[in-house]
Motif scaffolding. Structure first.
Motif, PDB file in Angstrom:
ATOM      1  N   ILE A  32       3.334  -9.943   6.979  1.00 46.95           N
ATOM      2  CA  ILE A  32       2.423  -8.552   7.606  1.00 46.95           C
ATOM      3  C   ILE A  32       3.245  -8.084   8.551  1.00 46.95           C
ATOM      4  O   ILE A  32       3.786  -8.277   9.340  1.00 46.95           O
ATOM      5  CB  ILE A  32       1.133  -9.461   8.202  1.00 46.95           C
TER       6      ILE A  32
ATOM      7  N   THR B 270       2.983  -6.103   4.183  1.00 44.88           N
ATOM      8  CA  THR B 270       1.809  -4.777   3.982  1.00 44.88           C
ATOM      9  C   THR B 270       1.222  -5.105   5.544  1.00 44.88           C
ATOM     10  O   THR B 270       1.362  -5.927   6.353  1.00 44.88           O
ATOM     11  CB  THR B 270       0.666  -5.732   3.216  1.00 44.88           C
TER      12      THR B 270
ATOM     13  N   LYS C 171      -2.016 -12.162  -6.292  1.00 49.27           N
ATOM     14  CA  LYS C 171      -1.324 -11.455  -7.210  1.00 49.27           C
ATOM     15  C   LYS C 171       0.194 -11.556  -6.857  1.00 49.27           C
ATOM     16  O   LYS C 171       0.893 -11.685  -7.703  1.00 49.27           O
ATOM     17  CB  LYS C 171      -1.740  -9.971  -7.078  1.00 49.27           C
TER      18      LYS C 171
ATOM     19  N   ASN D  56       0.776  -1.161  -0.081  1.00 48.40           N
ATOM     20  CA  ASN D  56      -0.105   0.003  -0.181  1.00 48.40           C
ATOM     21  C   ASN D  56       0.975   1.416  -0.147  1.00 48.40           C
ATOM     22  O   ASN D  56       1.242   1.693   1.196  1.00 48.40           O
ATOM     23  CB  ASN D  56      -0.836  -0.064   1.198  1.00 48.40           C
TER      24      ASN D  56
ATOM     25  N   ASN E  24      -2.126  -4.444   5.579  1.00 52.09           N
ATOM     26  CA  ASN E  24      -3.430  -4.875   5.320  1.00 52.09           C
ATOM     27  C   ASN E  24      -3.545  -6.157   4.302  1.00 52.09           C
ATOM     28  O   ASN E  24      -3.645  -5.684   3.250  1.00 52.09           O
ATOM     29  CB  ASN E  24      -4.360  -3.569   4.472  1.00 52.09           C
ATOM     30  N   ALA E  25      -3.244  -7.292   4.803  1.00 51.01           N
ATOM     31  CA  ALA E  25      -3.357  -8.242   3.747  1.00 51.01           C
ATOM     32  C   ALA E  25      -4.389  -8.654   3.468  1.00 51.01           C
ATOM     33  O   ALA E  25      -5.588  -8.538   4.238  1.00 51.01           O
ATOM     34  CB  ALA E  25      -2.606  -9.527   4.626  1.00 51.01           C
ATOM     35  N   SER E  26      -4.624  -9.174   2.360  1.00 54.68           N
ATOM     36  CA  SER E  26      -5.815  -9.800   1.486  1.00 54.68           C
ATOM     37  C   SER E  26      -5.376 -10.949   0.752  1.00 54.68           C
ATOM     38  O   SER E  26      -4.427 -11.077   0.367  1.00 54.68           O
ATOM     39  CB  SER E  26      -6.558  -8.656   0.485  1.00 54.68           C
ATOM     40  N   VAL E  27      -6.448 -11.689   0.562  1.00 54.27           N
ATOM     41  CA  VAL E  27      -6.184 -13.052  -0.311  1.00 54.27           C
ATOM     42  C   VAL E  27      -5.845 -12.701  -1.886  1.00 54.27           C
ATOM     43  O   VAL E  27      -5.089 -13.256  -2.452  1.00 54.27           O
ATOM     44  CB  VAL E  27      -7.183 -13.808  -0.011  1.00 54.27           C
ATOM     45  N   GLN E  28      -6.376 -11.685  -2.098  1.00 58.48           N
ATOM     46  CA  GLN E  28      -6.462 -11.090  -3.553  1.00 58.48           C
ATOM     47  C   GLN E  28      -5.077 -10.645  -3.821  1.00 58.48           C
ATOM     48  O   GLN E  28      -4.117 -11.023  -4.687  1.00 58.48           O
ATOM     49  CB  GLN E  28      -7.613 -10.007  -3.670  1.00 58.48           C
ATOM     50  N   ASN E  29      -4.432  -9.873  -2.701  1.00 58.47           N
ATOM     51  CA  ASN E  29      -3.132  -9.591  -2.877  1.00 58.47           C
ATOM     52  C   ASN E  29      -2.061 -10.468  -2.845  1.00 58.47           C
ATOM     53  O   ASN E  29      -1.198 -10.358  -3.420  1.00 58.47           O
ATOM     54  CB  ASN E  29      -2.777  -8.280  -1.990  1.00 58.47           C
TER      55      ASN E  29
END
Length: 163
Positions: A102, A81, A91, A54, A83-88
């Motif tokens: 994290i 990051t 990618k 980010n 703000n971890a997300s599955v989508q990121n």
């Protein structure tokens, strides 16, 4: 020595990483405050790129993608990051990232462990290349086996000598 590029927009976090890595003489650190600056300053000499996801203007995943398109060397990437997300994470995997960390209390320790894993992987890759080069040298210096044509000619010549 492992040359590491840090791309992190948070000044305090970037400085904390520089201080942490400064305690390890095997690491050479170059840091950038954003992805655009890093794209302009990075070259093929880096072994590892550590980037935040980010960031303003260009996020870390866009940065890694642009770096690949630019062809700026062969490096291993670590993504960090808050703000971890599955989508990121998906990618990042598709971009070939070696680790996805994290930002938590022990991130410095986790990052050192990730760098140690990368160093071991690089050592295995170098050993494999050395082994392959040695095999090629041995094959090149080995006596050539006679061709079928030469073997048949020698056989005919031997028969004449015996007769």
């Amino acid at each position: 020595m492992m040359k590491i590029c840090i791309v992190e927009d948070d000044t305090n976090f970037r400085k904390a990483l520089e201080i942490t890595f400064g305690d390890y003489p095997q690491y050479e650190i170059v840091s950038f405050k954003n992805a655009k600056e890093a794209l302009d300053g990075i070259d093929g000499s880096f072994d590892v790129v550590i980037t935040d996801i980010n960031m303003p203007k260009m996020d870390g995943l866009q940065f890694l993608s642009a770096l690949q398109e630019q062809g700026s060397g062969h490096y291993k990437a670590i993504v960090i990051t808050g703000n971890a997300s599955v989508q990121n994470a998906i990618k990042a995997i598709r971009l070939g990232v070696k680790d996805f960390l994290i930002k938590e209390k022990n991130i410095e320790k986790e990052m050192i462990e990730a760098l140690e894993r990368i160093a071991k992987e690089q050592e295995r890759e170098l050993n494999a290349l050395d082994s392959k080069a040695n095999t090629q040298k041995l094959q090149a210096s080995a006596p050539k086996s006679p061709s079928k044509k030469n073997t048949e000619a020698n056989l005919v010549e031997s028969k004449r000598f015996i007769a």
